[in-house]
Write a protein that holds these residues in place. Sequence first.
Motif, mmCIF file in Angstrom:
data_model
loop_
_atom_site.group_PDB
_atom_site.id
_atom_site.type_symbol
_atom_site.label_atom_id
_atom_site.label_comp_id
_atom_site.label_asym_id
_atom_site.label_seq_id
_atom_site.Cartn_x
_atom_site.Cartn_y
_atom_site.Cartn_z
ATOM 1 N N THR A 1 1.017 -1.296 -0.085
ATOM 2 C CA THR A 1 -0.037 -0.064 -0.069
ATOM 3 C C THR A 1 0.936 1.331 -0.124
ATOM 4 O O THR A 1 1.719 1.604 0.946
ATOM 5 C CB THR A 1 -0.915 0.002 1.279
ATOM 6 N N TYR A 2 0.746 2.115 -1.068
ATOM 7 C CA TYR A 2 1.720 3.074 -1.161
ATOM 8 C C TYR A 2 0.843 4.433 -0.890
ATOM 9 O O TYR A 2 -0.122 4.720 -1.675
ATOM 10 C CB TYR A 2 2.027 3.148 -2.639
ATOM 11 N N GLU A 3 1.050 5.031 0.440
ATOM 12 C CA GLU A 3 0.257 6.053 0.794
ATOM 13 C C GLU A 3 0.849 7.231 0.658
ATOM 14 O O GLU A 3 2.121 7.458 1.245
ATOM 15 C CB GLU A 3 -0.304 5.609 2.306
ATOM 16 N N LEU A 4 0.311 8.251 0.073
ATOM 17 C CA LEU A 4 0.795 9.771 0.034
ATOM 18 C C LEU A 4 0.379 10.509 0.998
ATOM 19 O O LEU A 4 -0.637 10.352 1.777
ATOM 20 C CB LEU A 4 0.326 10.238 -1.197
ATOM 21 N N GLY A 5 1.397 11.106 1.858
ATOM 22 C CA GLY A 5 1.129 12.005 2.901
ATOM 23 C C GLY A 5 2.291 12.388 3.448
ATOM 24 O O GLY A 5 3.402 12.099 3.311
ATOM 25 N N GLN A 6 2.215 13.381 4.544
ATOM 26 C CA GLN A 6 3.367 14.046 5.265
ATOM 27 C C GLN A 6 4.613 14.598 4.378
ATOM 28 O O GLN A 6 5.503 14.514 4.564
ATOM 29 C CB GLN A 6 3.969 12.822 6.130
ATOM 30 N N GLY A 7 4.161 14.667 3.060
ATOM 31 C CA GLY A 7 5.087 15.372 2.085
ATOM 32 C C GLY A 7 5.889 14.537 1.673
ATOM 33 O O GLY A 7 6.874 14.587 0.824
ATOM 34 N N SER A 8 5.643 12.920 1.912
ATOM 35 C CA SER A 8 6.505 11.958 1.190
ATOM 36 C C SER A 8 5.417 10.802 1.141
ATOM 37 O O SER A 8 4.205 10.751 0.675
ATOM 38 C CB SER A 8 7.486 11.470 2.208
ATOM 39 N N ASN B 1 4.699 6.345 2.695
ATOM 40 C CA ASN B 1 4.918 5.455 3.816
ATOM 41 C C ASN B 1 6.072 4.616 3.278
ATOM 42 O O ASN B 1 7.165 4.304 4.173
ATOM 43 C CB ASN B 1 3.844 4.896 4.131
ATOM 44 N N ILE B 2 6.280 4.359 2.175
ATOM 45 C CA ILE B 2 7.287 3.446 1.647
ATOM 46 C C ILE B 2 8.701 4.114 1.917
ATOM 47 O O ILE B 2 9.536 3.727 2.457
ATOM 48 C CB ILE B 2 6.952 2.919 0.262
ATOM 49 N N ALA B 3 8.791 5.343 1.392
ATOM 50 C CA ALA B 3 9.919 6.277 1.577
ATOM 51 C C ALA B 3 10.353 6.329 2.899
ATOM 52 O O ALA B 3 11.467 6.358 3.204
ATOM 53 C CB ALA B 3 9.824 7.528 0.892
ATOM 54 N N THR B 4 9.315 6.628 3.633
ATOM 55 C CA THR B 4 9.665 6.960 5.416
ATOM 56 C C THR B 4 10.220 5.612 5.970
ATOM 57 O O THR B 4 11.343 5.880 6.622
ATOM 58 C CB THR B 4 8.275 7.365 5.965
ATOM 59 N N ILE B 5 9.510 4.644 5.582
ATOM 60 C CA ILE B 5 10.318 3.311 6.100
ATOM 61 C C ILE B 5 11.694 3.008 5.647
ATOM 62 O O ILE B 5 12.594 2.718 6.383
ATOM 63 C CB ILE B 5 9.471 1.883 5.585
ATOM 64 N N GLN B 6 12.151 3.236 4.475
ATOM 65 C CA GLN B 6 13.194 3.336 3.679
ATOM 66 C C GLN B 6 14.195 4.161 4.546
ATOM 67 O O GLN B 6 15.590 3.737 5.102
ATOM 68 C CB GLN B 6 13.408 3.399 2.282
ATOM 69 N N ARG B 7 13.967 5.274 4.814
ATOM 70 C CA ARG B 7 14.748 6.351 5.610
ATOM 71 C C ARG B 7 14.751 5.822 7.022
ATOM 72 O O ARG B 7 15.973 5.973 7.475
ATOM 73 C CB ARG B 7 14.159 7.808 5.283
ATOM 74 N N ASN B 8 13.911 5.407 7.729
ATOM 75 C CA ASN B 8 14.015 4.607 8.784
ATOM 76 C C ASN B 8 15.371 3.738 8.949
ATOM 77 O O ASN B 8 16.041 3.797 9.933
ATOM 78 C CB ASN B 8 12.599 4.136 9.431
ATOM 79 N N VAL B 9 14.943 2.467 8.004
ATOM 80 C CA VAL B 9 15.921 1.768 7.937
ATOM 81 C C VAL B 9 17.503 2.348 7.785
ATOM 82 O O VAL B 9 18.434 1.889 8.434
ATOM 83 C CB VAL B 9 15.525 0.481 6.837
ATOM 84 N N GLU B 10 17.664 3.270 6.914
ATOM 85 C CA GLU B 10 18.767 3.625 6.438
ATOM 86 C C GLU B 10 19.420 4.492 7.658
ATOM 87 O O GLU B 10 20.767 4.275 7.927
ATOM 88 C CB GLU B 10 18.666 4.705 5.250
#
Length: 280
Positions: A111-118, A120-129
């Motif tokens: 599920t690709y959710e748009l929000g928070q200026g980004s 959810n998938i990109a946010t999880i990736q940044r968390n992992v990085e």
Amino acid sequence: MKKILIALTAIVLLIVAGLVYVYVNLDNIIKATIEEAGTRVTLADVTVDNVKIETTQNTASIGGLVVGNPDGFTTDYAFSLGNISVRLDGSTLTSDTIRVIEVIVDAPSVTYELGQGSSNIATIQRNVESFVQRVSGPTGAGGADGDSGDTAADDGSGTKVVIDNLYVRNGQVSVSAAMLQGKKLSSSLPEIHLKDIGKAEGGATPAKVAEEVITALNAAVFKSVSSLNVDGLLQGVGDLSKGVTGLIGGAAVGTGGAVKNGAGVLEGAVKGLFGATPTK
């Protein structure tokens, strides 16, 4: 002498009882380890329905592995990874680097959710990085912030892994955003095939593997989303549709460059990989 023999017998019985407990509860121990370590790395709730270990065949299956959403996102999950099968090289289970012959992730749902200026998938990736950078430090020799709880699990001193082949097949992607007013777009996920993960480095930590896999997933998801007719879907939505295409493009920022090319033994190897003692 009699007292010493009694004490030694008691110790042996305790060891045997412990091995029996591990053997009987191996699946649950690994399930708890995946949930604990996955949640810590992604900063999203990770849950697993079931784990089945075949110790005589060096194989494992994981069912119902779901990665929830980071704070600020409202859909049920980011990844539901369907059925995962793993085949190991049993001769490496007692070594510092475990060889995984093949991993197949079949029928995942994203599920690709748009929000928070980004997204959810990109946010999880940044968390992992961020997690990888925190535990490895600028030189890769351990975090500079003294976070021993993480470095013990994921710096270069722990068990590492090399994955010969990893496949993600038969996946689906759905796009969700508040501005879509309940509407969704769906598309198939391109097949992903990663080879020789961790091989060049002589083995990668689980966090590094997660980073590489999520980077590949993010790129594949963005490719699917970019091919959808978002503008057409938003016709009639009004001012809410403004800038949606730009938002989707911005959500891809951070995907990175191209992705780089017995029971007691198995339980210990898995716990060594994640560096965590799961809650019983």
